[in-house]
Scaffold this motif. Structure first.
Motif, PDB file in Angstrom:
ATOM      1  N   TYR A  25       3.177  -7.101 -29.764  1.00  0.00           N
ATOM      2  CA  TYR A  25       4.235  -6.090 -29.758  1.00  0.00           C
ATOM      3  C   TYR A  25       3.941  -4.976 -30.766  1.00  0.00           C
ATOM      4  O   TYR A  25       4.212  -3.799 -30.489  1.00  0.00           O
ATOM      5  CB  TYR A  25       5.592  -6.723 -30.044  1.00  0.00           C
ATOM      6  N   LEU A  26       3.401  -5.336 -31.921  1.00  0.00           N
ATOM      7  CA  LEU A  26       3.046  -4.311 -32.907  1.00  0.00           C
ATOM      8  C   LEU A  26       2.018  -3.340 -32.331  1.00  0.00           C
ATOM      9  O   LEU A  26       2.137  -2.124 -32.501  1.00  0.00           O
ATOM     10  CB  LEU A  26       2.499  -4.974 -34.174  1.00  0.00           C
ATOM     11  N   LYS A  27       1.028  -3.868 -31.631  1.00  0.00           N
ATOM     12  CA  LYS A  27      -0.003  -3.017 -31.039  1.00  0.00           C
ATOM     13  C   LYS A  27       0.569  -2.102 -29.966  1.00  0.00           C
ATOM     14  O   LYS A  27      -0.008  -1.045 -29.669  1.00  0.00           O
ATOM     15  CB  LYS A  27      -1.124  -3.887 -30.445  1.00  0.00           C
ATOM     16  N   GLU A  28       1.695  -2.506 -29.383  1.00  0.00           N
ATOM     17  CA  GLU A  28       2.328  -1.704 -28.336  1.00  0.00           C
ATOM     18  C   GLU A  28       3.385  -0.753 -28.891  1.00  0.00           C
ATOM     19  O   GLU A  28       4.164  -0.170 -28.139  1.00  0.00           O
ATOM     20  CB  GLU A  28       2.948  -2.622 -27.280  1.00  0.00           C
ATOM     21  N   GLY A  29       3.410  -0.603 -30.227  1.00  0.00           N
ATOM     22  CA  GLY A  29       4.276   0.394 -30.844  1.00  0.00           C
ATOM     23  C   GLY A  29       5.660  -0.085 -31.235  1.00  0.00           C
ATOM     24  O   GLY A  29       6.495   0.705 -31.683  1.00  0.00           O
ATOM     25  N   ALA A  30       5.926  -1.372 -31.083  1.00  0.00           N
ATOM     26  CA  ALA A  30       7.248  -1.895 -31.415  1.00  0.00           C
ATOM     27  C   ALA A  30       7.415  -2.097 -32.910  1.00  0.00           C
ATOM     28  O   ALA A  30       6.437  -2.171 -33.669  1.00  0.00           O
ATOM     29  CB  ALA A  30       7.480  -3.218 -30.689  1.00  0.00           C
ATOM     30  N   LYS A  31       8.672  -2.172 -33.318  1.00  0.00           N
ATOM     31  CA  LYS A  31       9.021  -2.583 -34.671  1.00  0.00           C
ATOM     32  C   LYS A  31       9.369  -4.067 -34.604  1.00  0.00           C
ATOM     33  O   LYS A  31      10.282  -4.445 -33.866  1.00  0.00           O
ATOM     34  CB  LYS A  31      10.189  -1.755 -35.183  1.00  0.00           C
ATOM     35  N   VAL A  32       8.629  -4.869 -35.347  1.00  0.00           N
ATOM     36  CA  VAL A  32       8.696  -6.316 -35.165  1.00  0.00           C
ATOM     37  C   VAL A  32       9.198  -7.019 -36.413  1.00  0.00           C
ATOM     38  O   VAL A  32       8.686  -6.799 -37.517  1.00  0.00           O
ATOM     39  CB  VAL A  32       7.315  -6.884 -34.769  1.00  0.00           C
ATOM     40  N   VAL A  33      10.187  -7.879 -36.221  1.00  0.00           N
ATOM     41  CA  VAL A  33      10.713  -8.716 -37.300  1.00  0.00           C
ATOM     42  C   VAL A  33      10.115 -10.108 -37.170  1.00  0.00           C
ATOM     43  O   VAL A  33      10.262 -10.776 -36.133  1.00  0.00           O
ATOM     44  CB  VAL A  33      12.243  -8.788 -37.250  1.00  0.00           C
ATOM     45  N   GLU A  53       3.527  -0.975 -41.275  1.00  0.00           N
ATOM     46  CA  GLU A  53       4.712  -0.153 -41.538  1.00  0.00           C
ATOM     47  C   GLU A  53       5.818  -0.413 -40.514  1.00  0.00           C
ATOM     48  O   GLU A  53       6.981  -0.074 -40.740  1.00  0.00           O
ATOM     49  CB  GLU A  53       4.353   1.334 -41.531  1.00  0.00           C
ATOM     50  N   ASN A  54       5.451  -1.027 -39.381  1.00  0.00           N
ATOM     51  CA  ASN A  54       6.432  -1.333 -38.340  1.00  0.00           C
ATOM     52  C   ASN A  54       6.840  -2.803 -38.325  1.00  0.00           C
ATOM     53  O   ASN A  54       7.514  -3.247 -37.382  1.00  0.00           O
ATOM     54  CB  ASN A  54       5.874  -0.964 -36.961  1.00  0.00           C
ATOM     55  N   ALA A  55       6.444  -3.548 -39.354  1.00  0.00           N
ATOM     56  CA  ALA A  55       6.734  -4.981 -39.405  1.00  0.00           C
ATOM     57  C   ALA A  55       7.606  -5.316 -40.601  1.00  0.00           C
ATOM     58  O   ALA A  55       7.527  -4.672 -41.650  1.00  0.00           O
ATOM     59  CB  ALA A  55       5.437  -5.785 -39.453  1.00  0.00           C
ATOM     60  N   ALA A  56       8.432  -6.325 -40.436  1.00  0.00           N
ATOM     61  CA  ALA A  56       9.285  -6.796 -41.527  1.00  0.00           C
ATOM     62  C   ALA A  56       9.410  -8.309 -41.438  1.00  0.00           C
ATOM     63  O   ALA A  56       9.373  -8.884 -40.343  1.00  0.00           O
ATOM     64  CB  ALA A  56      10.662  -6.148 -41.453  1.00  0.00           C
ATOM     65  N   PHE A  57       9.560  -8.925 -42.588  1.00  0.00           N
ATOM     66  CA  PHE A  57       9.782 -10.376 -42.646  1.00  0.00           C
ATOM     67  C   PHE A  57      11.212 -10.648 -43.083  1.00  0.00           C
ATOM     68  O   PHE A  57      11.699 -10.048 -44.053  1.00  0.00           O
ATOM     69  CB  PHE A  57       8.813 -11.037 -43.631  1.00  0.00           C
ATOM     70  N   ILE A  58      11.894 -11.513 -42.346  1.00  0.00           N
ATOM     71  CA  ILE A  58      13.218 -11.979 -42.750  1.00  0.00           C
ATOM     72  C   ILE A  58      13.196 -13.502 -42.721  1.00  0.00           C
ATOM     73  O   ILE A  58      13.028 -14.110 -41.657  1.00  0.00           O
ATOM     74  CB  ILE A  58      14.322 -11.433 -41.827  1.00  0.00           C
ATOM     75  N   LYS A  59      13.321 -14.092 -43.883  1.00  0.00           N
ATOM     76  CA  LYS A  59      13.242 -15.548 -43.960  1.00  0.00           C
ATOM     77  C   LYS A  59      14.386 -16.180 -43.182  1.00  0.00           C
ATOM     78  O   LYS A  59      15.561 -15.860 -43.406  1.00  0.00           O
ATOM     79  CB  LYS A  59      13.277 -16.015 -45.417  1.00  0.00           C
ATOM     80  N   GLN A  77      20.583  -3.572 -39.735  1.00  0.00           N
ATOM     81  CA  GLN A  77      20.677  -2.688 -40.892  1.00  0.00           C
ATOM     82  C   GLN A  77      19.367  -1.943 -41.123  1.00  0.00           C
ATOM     83  O   GLN A  77      19.368  -0.745 -41.453  1.00  0.00           O
ATOM     84  CB  GLN A  77      21.041  -3.496 -42.142  1.00  0.00           C
ATOM     85  N   GLN A  78      18.244  -2.613 -40.933  1.00  0.00           N
ATOM     86  CA  GLN A  78      16.952  -1.994 -41.214  1.00  0.00           C
ATOM     87  C   GLN A  78      16.461  -1.097 -40.082  1.00  0.00           C
ATOM     88  O   GLN A  78      15.907  -0.013 -40.330  1.00  0.00           O
ATOM     89  CB  GLN A  78      15.898  -3.070 -41.506  1.00  0.00           C
ATOM     90  N   PHE A  79      16.662  -1.538 -38.836  1.00  0.00           N
ATOM     91  CA  PHE A  79      16.079  -0.818 -37.705  1.00  0.00           C
ATOM     92  C   PHE A  79      17.110  -0.186 -36.771  1.00  0.00           C
ATOM     93  O   PHE A  79      16.742   0.522 -35.840  1.00  0.00           O
ATOM     94  CB  PHE A  79      15.180  -1.752 -36.900  1.00  0.00           C
ATOM     95  N   GLY A  80      18.391  -0.470 -36.974  1.00  0.00           N
ATOM     96  CA  GLY A  80      19.427   0.187 -36.197  1.00  0.00           C
ATOM     97  C   GLY A  80      19.845  -0.502 -34.920  1.00  0.00           C
ATOM     98  O   GLY A  80      20.951  -0.268 -34.421  1.00  0.00           O
ATOM     99  N   GLU A  81      18.978  -1.344 -34.352  1.00  0.00           N
ATOM    100  CA  GLU A  81      19.287  -2.006 -33.085  1.00  0.00           C
ATOM    101  C   GLU A  81      18.389  -3.213 -32.901  1.00  0.00           C
ATOM    102  O   GLU A  81      17.485  -3.467 -33.708  1.00  0.00           O
ATOM    103  CB  GLU A  81      19.095  -1.045 -31.913  1.00  0.00           C
ATOM    104  N   ILE A  82      18.647  -3.951 -31.837  1.00  0.00           N
ATOM    105  CA  ILE A  82      17.767  -5.040 -31.406  1.00  0.00           C
ATOM    106  C   ILE A  82      17.565  -4.873 -29.911  1.00  0.00           C
ATOM    107  O   ILE A  82      18.538  -4.828 -29.149  1.00  0.00           O
ATOM    108  CB  ILE A  82      18.362  -6.435 -31.703  1.00  0.00           C
TER     109      ILE A  82
END
Length: 249
Positions: A25-33, A53-59, A77-82
């Motif tokens: 998904y990251l390679k396809e331009g998505a923002k990934v949690v 820059e498009n990735a985030a970790f949430i434990k 909160q971080q990305f605005g939507e799911i």
């Protein structure tokens, strides 16, 4: 890049199939949690990525309702939507039914099945606010309809995932949320190069599966062009479950 700026949550993203899904998904331009309990492994993947820059970790411990609620809230909160939820987190336990404890049974069911209900419920509350709805993919298994001995907890959880998938597809249809499941067969996540010739040849595809095979299936099912597909299960197993196998002399 069909997933440009779409927000994707992948549970169990720190290794194996989940890692490959997140990376695709990251390679396809998505923002990934990356929703996982293993922060070190997840951050190692993120930091090594060209798309960090498009990735985030949430434990997230998917056995805990409050962790899941916080996962969805923090993502919004971080990305605005799911836009997309991949319910991939899971565990297997091979243990004799005569020795399997109730705590062990419930741990597998809570990790594999209850988490699908909780994550889907909480993600859908946010997805339904989207103009284009959203998409959920649940990771089942070919063990939902075929088994080996001593797999009661795992098989039951994966069968439940397949059933809750078509239930969710009905319940969330009016909110334009597609829900599907994938049933992987043998997907080798660690030592592919050590597999034997017979391991590959027994498959109709003539090879054992790789995590990328499941990642590509996720991309297909969550592509908005394919939103006519909902409530179904996609078996990705190299053809193993359509073989008739007999003992021969």
């Amino acid at each position: 890049m069909k997933f440009l700026n779409q927000v994707v949550i992948v549970t169990g993203a720190s290794n194996g199939i989940g890692r490959s899904i997140a990376e695709h998904y990251l390679k396809e331009g998505a923002k990934v949690v990356f929703a996982d309990i293993d922060e070190a492994a997840s951050m190692e993947i993120i930091n090594a990525s060209n798309y960090s820059e498009n990735a985030a970790f949430i434990k997230t411990d998917v056995r805990q309702e409050q962790d899941i609620i916080q996962l969805m809230e923090k993502t919004q909160q971080q990305f605005g939507e799911i836009d997309i939820l991949i319910n991939n987190a899971g565990k297997a336990l091979f243990k004799s039914i005569y020795e399997l404890t109730l705590d062990e049974w419930e741990d597998v069911l809570h990790t594999n099945l209850r988490s699908v209900f909780l994550c889907s419920r909480e993600a859908a509350k946010i997805m339904k606010q989207n103009e284009n709805g959203g998409s959920i993919v649940n990771m089942s298994s070919t063990r939902a309809y075929m088994s080996e001995p001593n797999t009661e907890s795992y098989s039951a959880s994966k069968g439940g995932i397949m059933a809750i998938t078509h239930a969710l597809a009905n319940s969330l249809a009016n909110d334009q949320i597609a829900v599907n499941s994938i049933a992987p067969g043998w997907i080798e996540t660690k030592h592919y190069e050590d597999l034997r010739a017979i391991d590959h040849e027994q498959h109709l595809s003539k090879r054992v599966g790789k995590p990328a095979d499941i990642a590509r299936a996720c991309l297909f099912l969550t592509n908005r062009d394919n939103n006519f597909i909902t409530g179904t299960n996609l078996t990705v197993d190299g053809g193993m479950t359509v073989k008739m196998i007999y003992e021969e002399d």
